[in-house]
Design an enzyme around this catalytic site. Structure first.
Site, PDB file in Angstrom:
ATOM      1  N   GLY A   1       0.836  -1.188   0.000  1.00 23.28           N
ATOM      2  CA  GLY A   1       0.000   0.000   0.000  1.00 23.28           C
ATOM      3  C   GLY A   1       0.870   1.237   0.000  1.00 23.28           C
TER       4      GLY A   1
ATOM      5  N   GLN B   1       2.880  10.025   1.180  1.00 20.52           N
ATOM      6  CA  GLN B   1       4.170   9.340   1.335  1.00 20.52           C
ATOM      7  C   GLN B   1       5.136   9.662   0.205  1.00 20.52           C
ATOM      8  OE1 GLN B   1       2.116   5.363   2.209  1.00 20.52           O
ATOM      9  NE2 GLN B   1       4.048   5.232   3.355  1.00 20.52           N
TER      10      GLN B   1
ATOM     11  N   CYS C   1       5.438   0.311   7.891  1.00 22.88           N
ATOM     12  CA  CYS C   1       5.125   1.413   6.982  1.00 22.88           C
ATOM     13  C   CYS C   1       6.375   1.770   6.190  1.00 22.88           C
ATOM     14  CB  CYS C   1       4.643   2.614   7.793  1.00 22.88           C
ATOM     15  SG  CYS C   1       4.188   4.046   6.796  1.00 22.88           S
ATOM     16  N   LEU C   2       6.202   1.991   4.895  1.00 23.02           N
ATOM     17  CA  LEU C   2       7.342   2.372   4.053  1.00 23.02           C
ATOM     18  C   LEU C   2       7.957   3.699   4.500  1.00 23.02           C
ATOM     19  CD1 LEU C   2       5.964   1.376   0.524  1.00 23.02           C
ATOM     20  CD2 LEU C   2       7.579   0.104   1.961  1.00 23.02           C
TER      21      LEU C   2
ATOM     22  N   HIS D   1      -4.929   1.603   7.167  1.00 29.06           N
ATOM     23  CA  HIS D   1      -3.572   2.130   7.331  1.00 29.06           C
ATOM     24  C   HIS D   1      -3.320   3.242   6.301  1.00 29.06           C
ATOM     25  CE1 HIS D   1       0.870   1.643   8.161  1.00 29.06           C
ATOM     26  NE2 HIS D   1       0.899   2.227   6.979  1.00 29.06           N
ATOM     27  N   GLU D   2      -3.656   2.960   5.036  1.00 22.51           N
ATOM     28  CA  GLU D   2      -3.425   3.959   3.977  1.00 22.51           C
ATOM     29  C   GLU D   2      -4.358   5.155   4.132  1.00 22.51           C
ATOM     30  OE1 GLU D   2      -0.730   3.712   2.413  1.00 22.51           O
ATOM     31  OE2 GLU D   2      -0.368   1.633   2.981  1.00 22.51           O
TER      32      GLU D   2
ATOM     33  N   HIS E   1      -3.098   7.762   6.428  1.00 22.11           N
ATOM     34  CA  HIS E   1      -2.111   8.680   5.845  1.00 22.11           C
ATOM     35  C   HIS E   1      -2.790   9.931   5.277  1.00 22.11           C
ATOM     36  CE1 HIS E   1       1.761   6.737   6.189  1.00 22.11           C
ATOM     37  NE2 HIS E   1       1.268   5.594   5.737  1.00 22.11           N
TER      38      HIS E   1
END
Length: 190
Positions: free
Chosen positions: A45, A50, A102-103, A144-145, A148
């Site tokens: 994701g 991000q 998380c990235l 989660h996304e 953001h």
């Protein structure tokens, strides 16, 4: 094009994302770049903040987990999926705990409680409207996304004690003391 991923401490990760009003060539390029960036970082994701864009869009691709879904008798919709201007309109009362990463916060994983299921309205990459009811891992990734887009990181959802224990590590990440197998955008904090 693979875009650098903004890490913890970058102000764009804390901004509420702006509604997307029109389907433009720039939007389509952003979608393609986000998909390429997510795949290049081996993520499942990625949200626009991000990659430095405070826009209400995220993508998911759960195909790396397809076998696990099939074992549970769940057929995945075609992936990757694009969610533009998403709104969570309903959450289940039941919650579950799962270790998330998380990235934007490389090499850090923590257990997070989330609703097991959500109902979501959104537009696809052509700005066509949809409504989807999801649960399990797909609901977790979507939440989660979605967070953001609200300026929320998964570390905001862990216990205050755990956050205090991670403070030094998170400060280090925000100051560039971090490595990843994908390009990072680091905005050192003063």
């Amino acid at each position: 094009m693979i875009l650098p991923i903004h890490v913890f401490g970058s102000s764009v990760l804390r901004e509420p994302a702006q509604t997307i009003e029109a389907n433009t060539p720039e939007l389509q390029t952003l979608i393609d770049d986000m998909i390429e960036t997510m795949h290049g970082a081996a993520g499942i994701g990625l949200a626009a903040p991000q990659v430095g864009e405070a826009k209400r869009i995220f993508i998911i691709d759960l195909s790396p987990m397809e076998e696990e879904f099939m074992e549970e008798g769940i057929e995945l919709p075609p992936m990757p999926m694009v969610f533009i201007n998403p709104e969570i309109v309903e959450e289940s009362d039941e919650e579950s705990e799962f270790e998330e990463g998380c990235l934007s916060i490389p090499d850090l994983r923590e257990r997070v409680w989330r609703p097991v299921g959500v109902k979501l309205t959104y537009q696809d990459r052509n700005l066509e409207p949809h409504e989807i009811d999801v649960d399990g891992m797909m609901a977790r990734v979507i939440q989660h996304e979605y967070d953001h887009l609200e300026g929320v990181l998964f570390t905001d959802l862990i216990s205050p004690l755990r956050r205090r224990l991670l403070r030094r590590r998170l400060r280090g990440i925000s100051q560039g003391d971090v490595e990843a197998d994908y390009p990072l955008h680091i905005h050192p904090q003063k």
